[in-house]
Design a protein around this motif. Structure first.
Motif, PDB file in Angstrom:
ATOM      1  N   GLN A 167       0.800  -1.220   0.000  1.00  0.00           N
ATOM      2  CA  GLN A 167       0.000   0.000   0.000  1.00  0.00           C
ATOM      3  C   GLN A 167       0.837   1.276   0.000  1.00  0.00           C
ATOM      4  O   GLN A 167       0.327   2.344  -0.340  1.00  0.00           O
ATOM      5  CB  GLN A 167      -0.951  -0.017   1.210  1.00  0.00           C
ATOM      6  CG  GLN A 167      -1.952  -1.162   1.119  1.00  0.00           C
ATOM      7  CD  GLN A 167      -2.910  -1.203   2.297  1.00  0.00           C
ATOM      8  OE1 GLN A 167      -2.582  -1.772   3.332  1.00  0.00           O
ATOM      9  NE2 GLN A 167      -4.072  -0.611   2.154  1.00  0.00           N
ATOM     10  N   HIS A 173       1.078  -9.432   4.637  1.00  0.00           N
ATOM     11  CA  HIS A 173      -0.070  -8.546   4.455  1.00  0.00           C
ATOM     12  C   HIS A 173      -0.462  -8.589   2.975  1.00  0.00           C
ATOM     13  O   HIS A 173      -0.412  -7.584   2.275  1.00  0.00           O
ATOM     14  CB  HIS A 173       0.262  -7.128   4.936  1.00  0.00           C
ATOM     15  CG  HIS A 173      -0.935  -6.279   5.254  1.00  0.00           C
ATOM     16  ND1 HIS A 173      -1.084  -5.604   6.450  1.00  0.00           N
ATOM     17  CD2 HIS A 173      -2.045  -5.983   4.539  1.00  0.00           C
ATOM     18  CE1 HIS A 173      -2.233  -4.919   6.442  1.00  0.00           C
ATOM     19  NE2 HIS A 173      -2.825  -5.129   5.286  1.00  0.00           N
ATOM     20  N   TRP A 174      -0.730  -9.807   2.492  1.00  0.00           N
ATOM     21  CA  TRP A 174      -1.442 -10.070   1.234  1.00  0.00           C
ATOM     22  C   TRP A 174      -0.657 -10.076  -0.069  1.00  0.00           C
ATOM     23  O   TRP A 174      -1.198 -10.404  -1.115  1.00  0.00           O
ATOM     24  CB  TRP A 174      -2.632  -9.115   1.058  1.00  0.00           C
ATOM     25  CG  TRP A 174      -3.543  -9.069   2.229  1.00  0.00           C
ATOM     26  CD1 TRP A 174      -3.543  -9.882   3.326  1.00  0.00           C
ATOM     27  CD2 TRP A 174      -4.612  -8.142   2.442  1.00  0.00           C
ATOM     28  NE1 TRP A 174      -4.543  -9.516   4.187  1.00  0.00           N
ATOM     29  CE2 TRP A 174      -5.206  -8.455   3.673  1.00  0.00           C
ATOM     30  CE3 TRP A 174      -5.121  -7.077   1.698  1.00  0.00           C
ATOM     31  CZ2 TRP A 174      -6.300  -7.744   4.188  1.00  0.00           C
ATOM     32  CZ3 TRP A 174      -6.197  -6.364   2.194  1.00  0.00           C
ATOM     33  CH2 TRP A 174      -6.781  -6.695   3.432  1.00  0.00           C
ATOM     34  N   TYR A 221     -13.286  -1.885  12.287  1.00  0.00           N
ATOM     35  CA  TYR A 221     -13.731  -0.701  11.550  1.00  0.00           C
ATOM     36  C   TYR A 221     -15.207  -0.397  11.747  1.00  0.00           C
ATOM     37  O   TYR A 221     -15.608   0.750  11.856  1.00  0.00           O
ATOM     38  CB  TYR A 221     -13.433  -0.857  10.050  1.00  0.00           C
ATOM     39  CG  TYR A 221     -11.958  -0.772   9.756  1.00  0.00           C
ATOM     40  CD1 TYR A 221     -11.335   0.458   9.604  1.00  0.00           C
ATOM     41  CD2 TYR A 221     -11.173  -1.921   9.678  1.00  0.00           C
ATOM     42  CE1 TYR A 221      -9.974   0.552   9.372  1.00  0.00           C
ATOM     43  CE2 TYR A 221      -9.808  -1.841   9.445  1.00  0.00           C
ATOM     44  CZ  TYR A 221      -9.218  -0.596   9.296  1.00  0.00           C
ATOM     45  OH  TYR A 221      -7.869  -0.508   9.076  1.00  0.00           O
ATOM     46  N   GLU A 228      -5.614   1.869  -1.292  1.00  0.00           N
ATOM     47  CA  GLU A 228      -6.627   1.110  -0.554  1.00  0.00           C
ATOM     48  C   GLU A 228      -7.158  -0.054  -1.406  1.00  0.00           C
ATOM     49  O   GLU A 228      -8.309  -0.101  -1.784  1.00  0.00           O
ATOM     50  CB  GLU A 228      -7.737   2.062  -0.073  1.00  0.00           C
ATOM     51  CG  GLU A 228      -8.873   1.445   0.721  1.00  0.00           C
ATOM     52  CD  GLU A 228      -8.476   0.411   1.778  1.00  0.00           C
ATOM     53  OE1 GLU A 228      -7.452   0.567   2.445  1.00  0.00           O
ATOM     54  OE2 GLU A 228      -9.223  -0.574   1.901  1.00  0.00           O
ATOM     55  N   TRP A 229      -6.285  -0.991  -1.752  1.00  0.00           N
ATOM     56  CA  TRP A 229      -6.642  -2.224  -2.453  1.00  0.00           C
ATOM     57  C   TRP A 229      -7.602  -1.982  -3.620  1.00  0.00           C
ATOM     58  O   TRP A 229      -7.315  -1.113  -4.439  1.00  0.00           O
ATOM     59  CB  TRP A 229      -7.187  -3.251  -1.431  1.00  0.00           C
ATOM     60  CG  TRP A 229      -6.262  -3.414  -0.252  1.00  0.00           C
ATOM     61  CD1 TRP A 229      -6.475  -3.033   1.045  1.00  0.00           C
ATOM     62  CD2 TRP A 229      -4.913  -3.966  -0.253  1.00  0.00           C
ATOM     63  NE1 TRP A 229      -5.379  -3.321   1.843  1.00  0.00           N
ATOM     64  CE2 TRP A 229      -4.409  -3.895   1.086  1.00  0.00           C
ATOM     65  CE3 TRP A 229      -4.087  -4.517  -1.225  1.00  0.00           C
ATOM     66  CZ2 TRP A 229      -3.128  -4.349   1.440  1.00  0.00           C
ATOM     67  CZ3 TRP A 229      -2.814  -4.980  -0.867  1.00  0.00           C
ATOM     68  CH2 TRP A 229      -2.362  -4.893   0.445  1.00  0.00           C
TER      69      TRP A 229
HETATM   70  C1  FCB Z   1      -7.924  -3.656   6.336  1.00  0.00           C
HETATM   71  C2  FCB Z   1      -6.535  -3.897   5.777  1.00  0.00           C
HETATM   72  C3  FCB Z   1      -5.719  -2.652   5.583  1.00  0.00           C
HETATM   73  C4  FCB Z   1      -6.556  -1.495   5.098  1.00  0.00           C
HETATM   74  C5  FCB Z   1      -7.810  -1.331   5.924  1.00  0.00           C
HETATM   75  C6  FCB Z   1      -8.677  -0.172   5.523  1.00  0.00           C
HETATM   76  O1  FCB Z   1      -8.756  -4.690   5.955  1.00  0.00           O
HETATM   77  O2  FCB Z   1      -5.827  -4.753   6.638  1.00  0.00           O
HETATM   78  O3  FCB Z   1      -4.657  -2.974   4.728  1.00  0.00           O
HETATM   79  O4  FCB Z   1      -6.806  -1.608   3.760  1.00  0.00           O
HETATM   80  O5  FCB Z   1      -8.556  -2.502   5.882  1.00  0.00           O
END
Ligand code: FCB
Length: 445
Positions: free
Chosen positions: A20, A121-122, A296, A406-407
């Motif tokens: 990221q 981390h992916w 979240y 953000e993915w």
């Molecule tokens: C989580 C991820 C992180 C980020 C947040 C918003 O799922 O671990 O990398 O993208 O969401």
């Protein structure tokens, strides 16, 4: 706004992840990752964004560490890009990749910031996806070799290790929904991938303990409190199922070495339960030193036989972040107290919490992100209440240190407490970061 004050030794941190922020996606012999591959295919990521350059952190890490320092951050959670270390996933080691992280770690320690490393981390090396990715148990063994190398290279200075970030997301979004890399849509394969990720976690914990390095190791799960939409029995049962797949599947596995029976039955009845050797968990199970929690939002659920596991998420009429996620700090309190009640006295860390909002740099060059400040304030307050209720919460990492990729949403969603101008790579400290700095100063006095 009442001023919060945390225990003196509370760990205040911020978090990021390699893909990221780093950029430099093929520099210094880094291998291709599944996110490099996935993001370059049109249609996968909003606006065809990708992590090729990202925040250019690979070249600007020194400046970024100074920023962390200026905010008084105690600990920085970041991840290591596996394909920088093993471009092919295994075998030949890339010394330049090791050097980058060694320099970053040294820079952090020099500035009194504790590194906390996420091993995965992916960003799986694409070469390992070519042999089936996490659906192939061999990848779990390659992961252990990779983790072992990191322990040996950095373990003298790094004392907090997170084996995996959010196995639920890595497996479900990556292998069942296909909205994340590697973009596969097969629920049975997702369960298999999740299982191999969990196995690799236990094996890495074991490898770490064998080295006797005097640090702590755990796993990070994304957890979301599930509430029933009504007092109706069917809705309550649906919320329990939702909790079963989102939370208990991974909590039970990671902390007890079992899968919840009710969910095994549902997955078996619907023919998505893969063949898994039964004794696997009992043979490899290891306790964790702590549990990392990413929180979240919550979920409100109603019964719907058409939906996956018969549970449908209901949209609530409350304020939401840019991600469309309901803002619900009470859910964090409920989650922390529940984990403490159901899973015993394990140390807890919030390894991610934060919010995306549509920030602007104003004419005075400032980012007045009141909405994020408010989100953080209410969630930190919920965490403090949980500590007061006896929950062993030891630290809190804001997601994220800075705006980043953000993915599947690309760069449009800004989570940082530091703003990034992607054209100039200029960093601007947001108001929420100044609030955090004050909270840290007040608490650590
Ligand atoms: C989580 C991820 C992180 C980020 C947040 C918003 O799922 O671990 O990398 O993208 O969401």
């Amino acid at each position: 706004m009442e001023k919060l004050r945390f225990p003196k030794d509370f760990i205040f941190g911020t978090a990021t992840a390699a893909y990221q922020i780093e950029g430099a996606y093929k520099e210094d012999e880094k291998g291709e990752s599944i996110w490099d591959r996935f993001s370059h295919i049109p249609g996968n990521v909003a606006k065809m964004h990708n992590g090729d350059i990202a925040c250019d952190h690979y070249h600007r890490y020194k400046e970024d560490v100074q920023l962390l320092k200026s905010l008084g951050i105690k600990s920085y959670r970041f991840s290591i890009a596996w394909p920088r270390i093993f471009p092919k996933g295994f075998g030949e080691i890339n010394q330049k990749g090791i050097q980058f992280y060694r320099d970053l770690i040294d820079e952090l320690i020099k500035n009194d910031i504790e590194p906390a490393i996420t091993i995965y981390h992916w960003d799986l090396p694409q070469k390992l996806q070519d042999i089936g990715g996490w659906a192939n148990p061999q990848v779990a063994d390659y992961y252990v070799d990779y983790a072992n190398l990191l322990f040996r290279e950095f373990g003298d200075r790094v004392k907090t290790w997170i084996t995996h970030n959010e196995p639920w997301v890595a497996s479900y979004l990556g292998y069942a929904l296909g909205v994340h890399a590697p973009g596969i849509k097969d629920m049975k394969m997702a369960l298999l991938a999740a299982h191999n990720i969990l196995l690799s976690h236990f094996k890495a914990v074991k490898a770490y303990r064998e080295l006797e390095q005097d640090g702590q190791i755990g796993i990070t799960l994304n957890l979301s409190t599930c509430y029933s939409n009504s007092a109706d029995e069917e809705d309550i049962a649906a919320a329990h199922r939702s909790d079963g797949w989102n939370n208990r599947w991974f909590l039970d596995a990671a902390l007890k070495g079992t899968y919840p029976e009710d969910m095994i039955k549902i997955f078996s009845d619907t023919n998505i339960m893969p063949e898994l050797p039964k004794e696997l968990f009992t043979e490899v199970f290891e306790t964790s030193d702590f549990l990392g929690i990413n929180y979240y939002t919550r979920q409100v659920v109603k019964n719907n036989s058409e939906a996956f596991i018969g549970a449908e998420s209901v949209a609530m009429d409350n304020p939401k972040t840019e991600m469309g996620w309901e803002i619900y700090p009470q859910g964090l309190y409920d989650l922390l107290t529940r984990i403490h009640r159901d899973y015993g006295n394990i140390d807890l860390y919030i390894t991610e919490n934060g919010a995306a909002f549509n920030d602007m740099v104003n004419r005075d060059g400032k980012v007045e992100d009141e909405n994020r400040l408010d989100y953080l304030y209410t969630h930190f307050a919920a965490a403090l209440s949980a500590i007061e209720a006896g929950v062993p919460l030891k630290g809190y990492y804001i997601w994220s240190f800075m705006d980043n990729f953000e993915w599947a949403e690309g760069y449009e969603k800004r989570f940082g407490i530091v703003h990034v101008n992607y054209k100039t790579q200029e960093r601007t400290i947001k108001k929420s970061a100044y609030w955090y700095k004050e909270l840290i100063e007040r608490s650590n006095k």
